[in-house]
Design a protein around this motif. Structure first.
Motif, short mmCIF file in Angstrom:
data_model
loop_
_atom_site.label_atom_id
_atom_site.label_comp_id
_atom_site.label_asym_id
_atom_site.label_seq_id
_atom_site.Cartn_x
_atom_site.Cartn_y
_atom_site.Cartn_z
N UNK A 291 10.71 5.74 49.64
CA UNK A 291 10.61 6.19 51.03
C UNK A 291 9.75 5.28 51.90
N UNK A 292 9.04 4.34 51.25
CA UNK A 292 8.21 3.41 52.01
C UNK A 292 8.11 2.10 51.24
N UNK A 293 7.73 1.00 51.89
CA UNK A 293 7.67 -0.30 51.22
C UNK A 293 6.72 -0.33 50.03
N UNK A 294 5.58 0.34 50.13
CA UNK A 294 4.61 0.33 49.04
C UNK A 294 5.15 0.93 47.76
N UNK A 295 5.95 1.96 47.90
CA UNK A 295 6.53 2.59 46.72
C UNK A 295 7.50 1.64 46.03
N UNK A 296 8.22 0.84 46.80
CA UNK A 296 9.13 -0.12 46.21
C UNK A 296 8.39 -1.25 45.52
N UNK A 297 7.30 -1.71 46.13
CA UNK A 297 6.52 -2.81 45.54
C UNK A 297 5.94 -2.42 44.19
N UNK A 298 5.67 -1.15 44.00
CA UNK A 298 5.07 -0.70 42.74
C UNK A 298 6.02 -0.86 41.55
N UNK A 299 7.28 -1.12 41.81
CA UNK A 299 8.26 -1.26 40.74
C UNK A 299 8.53 -2.72 40.35
N UNK A 300 7.63 -3.59 40.77
CA UNK A 300 7.76 -5.02 40.46
C UNK A 300 7.81 -5.27 38.95
N UNK A 301 7.10 -4.48 38.17
CA UNK A 301 7.00 -4.70 36.73
C UNK A 301 8.37 -4.70 36.06
N UNK A 302 9.36 -4.07 36.69
CA UNK A 302 10.69 -3.98 36.08
C UNK A 302 11.61 -5.12 36.52
N UNK A 303 11.17 -5.95 37.45
CA UNK A 303 12.07 -6.94 38.04
C UNK A 303 11.80 -8.37 37.55
N UNK A 304 10.60 -8.87 37.73
CA UNK A 304 10.31 -10.28 37.45
C UNK A 304 9.61 -10.53 36.11
N UNK A 305 8.51 -9.84 35.79
CA UNK A 305 7.77 -10.17 34.56
C UNK A 305 8.60 -10.17 33.27
N UNK A 306 9.55 -9.22 33.06
CA UNK A 306 10.32 -9.27 31.82
C UNK A 306 11.09 -10.58 31.64
N UNK A 307 11.63 -11.11 32.74
CA UNK A 307 12.35 -12.38 32.65
C UNK A 307 11.44 -13.54 32.32
N UNK A 308 10.21 -13.50 32.85
CA UNK A 308 9.24 -14.56 32.55
C UNK A 308 8.84 -14.52 31.08
N UNK A 309 8.66 -13.33 30.55
CA UNK A 309 8.23 -13.18 29.15
C UNK A 309 9.35 -13.54 28.18
N UNK A 310 10.57 -13.12 28.48
CA UNK A 310 11.68 -13.29 27.55
C UNK A 310 12.54 -14.51 27.84
N UNK A 311 12.18 -15.28 28.85
CA UNK A 311 13.02 -16.41 29.24
C UNK A 311 12.69 -17.72 28.58
N UNK A 312 11.77 -17.71 27.63
CA UNK A 312 11.45 -18.94 26.92
C UNK A 312 10.29 -19.72 27.49
N UNK A 313 9.55 -19.14 28.43
CA UNK A 313 8.41 -19.84 29.02
C UNK A 313 7.12 -19.54 28.28
#
Length: 391
Positions: A291-313
């Protein structure tokens, strides 16, 4: 088409308004700052001159020469030599050393007599295995070679030539060659991965806040009227700046000789833009009910970090179970890292990457289909609510 253009222009206005994240500045500025900072902090991709301590109980001329020869390795620095028994834990405490080499008493006498094999010990501080990644192979290579020097002289007295003597003592040898990063340059691996990671973090935060921002600013009703393509088109300006930022910084690193890029960069660029679209569309799905931008930002953990961890870096892809390996491709950053390694480091051509591009297009098509399905479901509810209001 008019609705799509309006949606794109609205996102550009939001970036320029000063009320939300100025992504057109962040996309380039953050990538430049991260590249500069980590290029200075991480000068190499592995530990050079790694400090080790030596417990030399032999104290002979040969053990002294052995220590000096080990110290010549670019990956090893003998920081201290102790001639008495000491608990190795005290020598690695507080990151004082990365390990302790133990030379037993009677080393020189045993080697010259040749009556038995001599084992040297190495106590590894494995609180961080990566720190000893070069030290252990170097020791495993140097110790047998240095020990063989004495045996060669003794066996050669039997009348065999030097080459025959070496063949007798060491019938097979393994010579390795690093194909893609022989100098262990950190820019090719660690630094570029950090640039991509932090750039993706800022973009991920921005995309996760779009839905909440549209609802807070009262534009969500127009979104429901324009159609799903107009909504997905809102990610285009962000994806363009995302591509521009990574391309600009990559070009600077290549021009100044800090980054090796073997393939055709123009064939690689579409993968960055496609990753930008994937981040944006997945951001819509993850933040759809916010319902607001802050609530969406709190879901970052599901978007970028998993790819960084599992992408071979951060770890070898081969360590992943088969199911985890295939699941990792649900995250856009995994795809981008794969494209980077193939194009930049392995020098693959566009023809070689057709299959991967095709798979990535299928991946984007699936995400787009899910976004459209969610959109039409929400639009149906919106239409019913509007009909009730009008009644």
């Amino acid at each position: 088409m008019q609705n799509i253009i309006k949606s794109i222009l609205e996102e550009v206005d939001a970036m320029l308004s000063g009320h939300f994240i100025p992504y057109y500045k962040v996309a380039i500025g953050l990538a430049a700052i991260i590249a500069l900072i980590f290029s200075l902090v991480l000068s190499h991709g592995s530990v050079f001159e790694g400090k080790i301590a030596v417990i030399d109980l032999d104290g002979s001329k040969y053990s002294t020469e052995l220590i000096s020869k080990i110290n010549t390795s670019p990956y090893i620095q003998v920081s201290e030599v102790i001639r008495a028994p000491v608990n190795p834990i005290t020598l690695v405490s507080h990151d004082r050393n990365l390990g302790v080499l133990y030379i037993p008493k009677g080393l020189e006498k045993s080697l010259k007599r040749g009556d038995q094999s001599v084992n040297l010990g190495y106590f590894v501080d494995d609180t961080n295995d990566a720190q000893n990644a070069k030290i252990l192979p170097s020791l495993n290579e140097y110790i047998p070679e240095l020990g063989a020097e004495i045996s060669v002289n003794r066996v050669s007295a039997l009348g065999l030539g030097k080459e025959s003597t070496e063949a007798t003592l060491v019938p097979m040898q393994l010579k390795s060659r690093y194909m893609f990063n022989p100098a262990s340059a950190s820019t090719i691996s660690t630094i570029i991965y950090f640039v991509y990671f932090f750039s993706s973090l800022t973009y991920g935060l921005t995309s996760l806040m779009i839905v909440g921002r549209l609802k807070v600013t009262g534009l969500w009703n127009s979104v429901m009227e324009r159609g799903p393509l107009a909504l997905m088109a809102r990610t285009i300006p962000y994806a363009l700046f995302y591509t521009t930022g990574l391309t600009l910084i990559g070009a600077i690193l290549v021009i100044f000789g800090q980054l090796r890029f073997e393939g055709n960069y123009f064939a690689y660029v579409p993968s960055i833009f496609m990753t930008g679209l994937a981040f944006g569309w997945l951001g819509f799905l993850l933040s759809w009910n916010t319902k607001n931008p802050g609530e969406g930002a709190s879901r970052m953990i599901f978007l970028v970090p998993p790819g960084f961890i599992m992408g071979g870096s951060t770890m070898a892809v081969g360590l992943l179970p088969l199911w985890a390996y295939y699941t990792s491709y649900a995250f856009p950053l995994v795809w981008l890292f794969r494209f980077f390694r193939d194009f930049a480091m392995r020098g693959r051509t566009l023809v070689d990457m057709f299959a991967t591009y095709g798979a990535y297009i299928i991946y984007l098509t699936i995400i787009a289909a899910i976004v459209m399905a969610v959109y039409f479901h929400a639009q149906k509810s919106y239409t019913q609510n509007e009909a009730v209001k009008n009644c």
